[in-house]
Each structure stands twice: as C-alpha cells, then as structure tokens.
Design a protein around this motif. Structure first.
Motif, PDB file in Angstrom:
ATOM      1  N   VAL A   1       0.802  -1.222   0.000  1.00 33.50           N
ATOM      2  CA  VAL A   1       0.000   0.000   0.000  1.00 33.50           C
ATOM      3  C   VAL A   1       0.832   1.267   0.000  1.00 33.50           C
ATOM      4  CG1 VAL A   1      -1.935  -1.118   1.150  1.00 33.50           C
ATOM      5  CG2 VAL A   1      -0.242   0.093   2.520  1.00 33.50           C
ATOM      6  N   THR A   2       2.124   1.185   0.267  1.00 35.77           N
ATOM      7  CA  THR A   2       2.967   2.375   0.320  1.00 35.77           C
ATOM      8  C   THR A   2       3.662   2.564  -1.020  1.00 35.77           C
ATOM      9  OG1 THR A   2       3.381   1.965   2.660  1.00 35.77           O
ATOM     10  CG2 THR A   2       4.861   3.499   1.541  1.00 35.77           C
ATOM     11  N   ALA A   3       3.470   3.754  -1.557  1.00 37.60           N
ATOM     12  CA  ALA A   3       4.114   4.056  -2.842  1.00 37.60           C
ATOM     13  C   ALA A   3       5.613   4.247  -2.618  1.00 37.60           C
ATOM     14  CB  ALA A   3       3.515   5.323  -3.431  1.00 37.60           C
ATOM     15  N   PRO A   4       6.433   3.816  -3.563  1.00 32.32           N
ATOM     16  CA  PRO A   4       7.879   4.018  -3.415  1.00 32.32           C
ATOM     17  C   PRO A   4       8.221   5.501  -3.510  1.00 32.32           C
ATOM     18  CG  PRO A   4       7.368   3.059  -5.550  1.00 32.32           C
ATOM     19  CD  PRO A   4       6.093   3.113  -4.789  1.00 32.32           C
ATOM     20  N   LEU A   5       9.299   5.873  -2.846  1.00 32.19           N
ATOM     21  CA  LEU A   5       9.743   7.260  -2.874  1.00 32.19           C
ATOM     22  C   LEU A   5      10.389   7.564  -4.226  1.00 32.19           C
ATOM     23  CD1 LEU A   5      11.425   7.540   0.637  1.00 32.19           C
ATOM     24  CD2 LEU A   5       9.230   8.467  -0.074  1.00 32.19           C
ATOM     25  N   PRO A   6      10.162   8.775  -4.727  1.00 35.58           N
ATOM     26  CA  PRO A   6      10.849   9.151  -5.969  1.00 35.58           C
ATOM     27  C   PRO A   6      12.354   9.193  -5.719  1.00 35.58           C
ATOM     28  CG  PRO A   6       9.210  10.806  -5.326  1.00 35.58           C
ATOM     29  CD  PRO A   6       9.270   9.793  -4.249  1.00 35.58           C
ATOM     30  N   GLU A   7      13.121   8.768  -6.704  1.00 37.30           N
ATOM     31  CA  GLU A   7      14.577   8.670  -6.544  1.00 37.30           C
ATOM     32  C   GLU A   7      15.228  10.022  -6.258  1.00 37.30           C
ATOM     33  OE1 GLU A   7      16.965   6.061  -8.218  1.00 37.30           O
ATOM     34  OE2 GLU A   7      15.474   4.497  -8.411  1.00 37.30           O
ATOM     35  N   GLY A   8      14.697  11.080  -6.791  1.00 39.42           N
ATOM     36  CA  GLY A   8      15.329  12.381  -6.615  1.00 39.42           C
ATOM     37  C   GLY A   8      14.866  13.136  -5.389  1.00 39.42           C
ATOM     38  N   ASP A   9      13.905  12.596  -4.629  1.00 40.11           N
ATOM     39  CA  ASP A   9      13.344  13.313  -3.480  1.00 40.11           C
ATOM     40  C   ASP A   9      14.199  13.062  -2.245  1.00 40.11           C
ATOM     41  OD1 ASP A   9      11.791  14.654  -1.690  1.00 40.11           O
ATOM     42  OD2 ASP A   9       9.948  13.533  -2.101  1.00 40.11           O
ATOM     43  N   ALA A  10      15.252  13.869  -2.101  1.00 37.03           N
ATOM     44  CA  ALA A  10      16.203  13.697  -0.999  1.00 37.03           C
ATOM     45  C   ALA A  10      15.553  13.958   0.353  1.00 37.03           C
ATOM     46  CB  ALA A  10      17.398  14.616  -1.199  1.00 37.03           C
ATOM     47  N   ALA A  11      14.606  14.889   0.407  1.00 40.71           N
ATOM     48  CA  ALA A  11      13.946  15.217   1.676  1.00 40.71           C
ATOM     49  C   ALA A  11      13.134  14.017   2.170  1.00 40.71           C
ATOM     50  CB  ALA A  11      13.062  16.435   1.514  1.00 40.71           C
ATOM     51  N   ALA A  12      12.391  13.376   1.273  1.00 43.39           N
ATOM     52  CA  ALA A  12      11.585  12.215   1.667  1.00 43.39           C
ATOM     53  C   ALA A  12      12.484  11.053   2.087  1.00 43.39           C
ATOM     54  CB  ALA A  12      10.668  11.797   0.523  1.00 43.39           C
ATOM     55  N   ILE A  13      13.579  10.865   1.374  1.00 46.34           N
ATOM     56  CA  ILE A  13      14.523   9.796   1.720  1.00 46.34           C
ATOM     57  C   ILE A  13      15.144  10.072   3.083  1.00 46.34           C
ATOM     58  CG2 ILE A  13      16.720   8.721   1.066  1.00 46.34           C
ATOM     59  CD1 ILE A  13      15.823   9.073  -1.868  1.00 46.34           C
ATOM     60  N   ALA A  14      15.477  11.316   3.376  1.00 51.57           N
ATOM     61  CA  ALA A  14      16.057  11.674   4.671  1.00 51.57           C
ATOM     62  C   ALA A  14      15.055  11.451   5.798  1.00 51.57           C
ATOM     63  CB  ALA A  14      16.533  13.127   4.645  1.00 51.57           C
ATOM     64  N   VAL A  15      13.782  11.806   5.576  1.00 49.12           N
ATOM     65  CA  VAL A  15      12.750  11.579   6.586  1.00 49.12           C
ATOM     66  C   VAL A  15      12.586  10.083   6.832  1.00 49.12           C
ATOM     67  CG1 VAL A  15      10.268  11.753   7.055  1.00 49.12           C
ATOM     68  CG2 VAL A  15      11.515  13.737   6.194  1.00 49.12           C
TER      69      VAL A  15
ATOM     70  N   ARG B   1      13.308   8.157  10.349  1.00 47.80           N
ATOM     71  CA  ARG B   1      12.298   7.319  11.007  1.00 47.80           C
ATOM     72  C   ARG B   1      12.833   5.913  11.257  1.00 47.80           C
ATOM     73  NH1 ARG B   1       6.837   9.024   7.660  1.00 47.80           N
ATOM     74  NH2 ARG B   1       6.570  11.046   8.676  1.00 47.80           N
ATOM     75  N   PHE B   2      13.542   5.369  10.282  1.00 50.76           N
ATOM     76  CA  PHE B   2      14.123   4.040  10.442  1.00 50.76           C
ATOM     77  C   PHE B   2      15.154   4.029  11.582  1.00 50.76           C
ATOM     78  CE2 PHE B   2      17.406   0.864   9.491  1.00 50.76           C
ATOM     79  CZ  PHE B   2      16.626  -0.280   9.532  1.00 50.76           C
ATOM     80  N   ASP B   3      16.016   5.044  11.633  1.00 46.03           N
ATOM     81  CA  ASP B   3      17.024   5.121  12.693  1.00 46.03           C
ATOM     82  C   ASP B   3      16.363   5.212  14.069  1.00 46.03           C
ATOM     83  OD1 ASP B   3      18.994   4.996  10.781  1.00 46.03           O
ATOM     84  OD2 ASP B   3      19.400   7.162  10.780  1.00 46.03           O
ATOM     85  N   LYS B   4      15.281   6.013  14.145  1.00 48.95           N
ATOM     86  CA  LYS B   4      14.564   6.141  15.411  1.00 48.95           C
ATOM     87  C   LYS B   4      13.914   4.807  15.801  1.00 48.95           C
ATOM     88  CE  LYS B   4      11.610   9.176  17.958  1.00 48.95           C
ATOM     89  NZ  LYS B   4      11.106  10.507  18.082  1.00 48.95           N
ATOM     90  N   PHE B   5      13.371   4.112  14.828  1.00 47.22           N
ATOM     91  CA  PHE B   5      12.771   2.798  15.075  1.00 47.22           C
ATOM     92  C   PHE B   5      13.817   1.818  15.630  1.00 47.22           C
ATOM     93  CE2 PHE B   5      12.188  -1.515  13.346  1.00 47.22           C
ATOM     94  CZ  PHE B   5      11.044  -1.884  14.010  1.00 47.22           C
ATOM     95  N   VAL B   6      14.978   1.756  14.993  1.00 46.96           N
ATOM     96  CA  VAL B   6      16.034   0.838  15.422  1.00 46.96           C
ATOM     97  C   VAL B   6      16.518   1.192  16.829  1.00 46.96           C
ATOM     98  CG1 VAL B   6      18.402   0.076  14.944  1.00 46.96           C
ATOM     99  CG2 VAL B   6      16.747   0.218  13.084  1.00 46.96           C
ATOM    100  N   SER B   7      16.688   2.475  17.123  1.00 47.23           N
ATOM    101  CA  SER B   7      17.152   2.865  18.456  1.00 47.23           C
ATOM    102  C   SER B   7      16.089   2.566  19.516  1.00 47.23           C
ATOM    103  CB  SER B   7      17.564   4.332  18.491  1.00 47.23           C
ATOM    104  OG  SER B   7      16.452   5.166  18.303  1.00 47.23           O
TER     105      SER B   7
END
Length: 134
Positions: A87-101, A105-111
């Motif tokens: 259900v989650t659309a993939p992030l556009p390759e050039g969208d650095a802001a979305a990739i950083a977010v 979120r992943f880093d916060k999840f792991v910690s």
C-alpha cells in the motif's frame, strides 16, 4: 565389618551365581554385595529421574508455548510488512527530503527497539502511549 546373612534364593539364581563365582568374577559374597549395591543406587537414581521428568515435561510445554508465540509474532510481522509494501508508494529517486525523513524514522525505530530490548521493556500488551514511535 561384615554381617553374615542367611538368604533363600531361587535355584536358577543360585546356579548362575555359582557359575559366576567359579570364573574370574570373584566369590559369591562379593558378587551379591555388588549386585545389591547397584540395585540400591539405581533405585535412588529412579527417584531423581522421576523428579527430573516432571520438570522436563513442564519445560517442554513452556518451550512449546514459546515456539507458538514466536510463530504468531513472525506471521504477524510478515503480514504487516507485506501489507505495508503493497500500500505504500515508493519514494521518488530524486526526493532527498523524503529519503532523509524515511532514514530518520528508520534510525529512530532501530534505536527504540534497541532501548526496549536492553531495558527488557515490551510494547506488546502496553496500554499507554509511551511505547509509540513518532
């Protein structure tokens, strides 16, 4: 100190004992003495085995319950991941802001997982909002 005993044993046993004593095994007294000692030691070991059997049966049941719980958790996680990926659309390759977010979120999840594992605190069954990841 040895004590003399007068015992009655079956003829077959007496003949087998005589045959053993005639060989290199030794005399009848030593053979009977060793046999009685072995029997008494096995009897004590049987009582210990009975106690351990109950404990091992209980541990086996607990391991079975734990295995079932792990299977439920793994199946739940795999279904969630499959649903999320569908259900989650993939992030556009050039969208650095979305990739950083997403990475933050992943880093916060792991910690958060690491903290909870280290503190033995579990979210499953928790009713407060303290276990939420933002």
């Amino acid at each position: 100190m040895k004590i003399r005993q007068n015992l009655y044993i079956d003829r077959e046993l007496a003949e087998a004992l005589q045959a053993l004593a005639a060989g290199e095994a030794g005399n009848k007294s030593r053979l009977v003495n060793d046999a009685i000692r072995d029997w008494l030691e096995r009897r004590g070991a049987k009582e210990i085995d009975d106690l351990l059997k109950r404990r091992l049966d209980r541990l086996g049941r607990e391991i079975g319950h734990t295995r079932r719980d792990i299977e439920v958790l793994l199946e739940s996680l795999s279904l969630f991941i499959r649903y999320q990926l569908m259900v989650t659309a993939p992030l556009p390759e050039g969208d650095a802001a979305a990739i950083a977010v997403g990475q933050a979120r992943f880093d916060k999840f792991v910690s958060q997982v690491a903290r909870q594992i280290a503190s033995e605190h579990r979210t499953l069954g928790e009713t407060s909002d303290t276990g939420k990841i933002s």
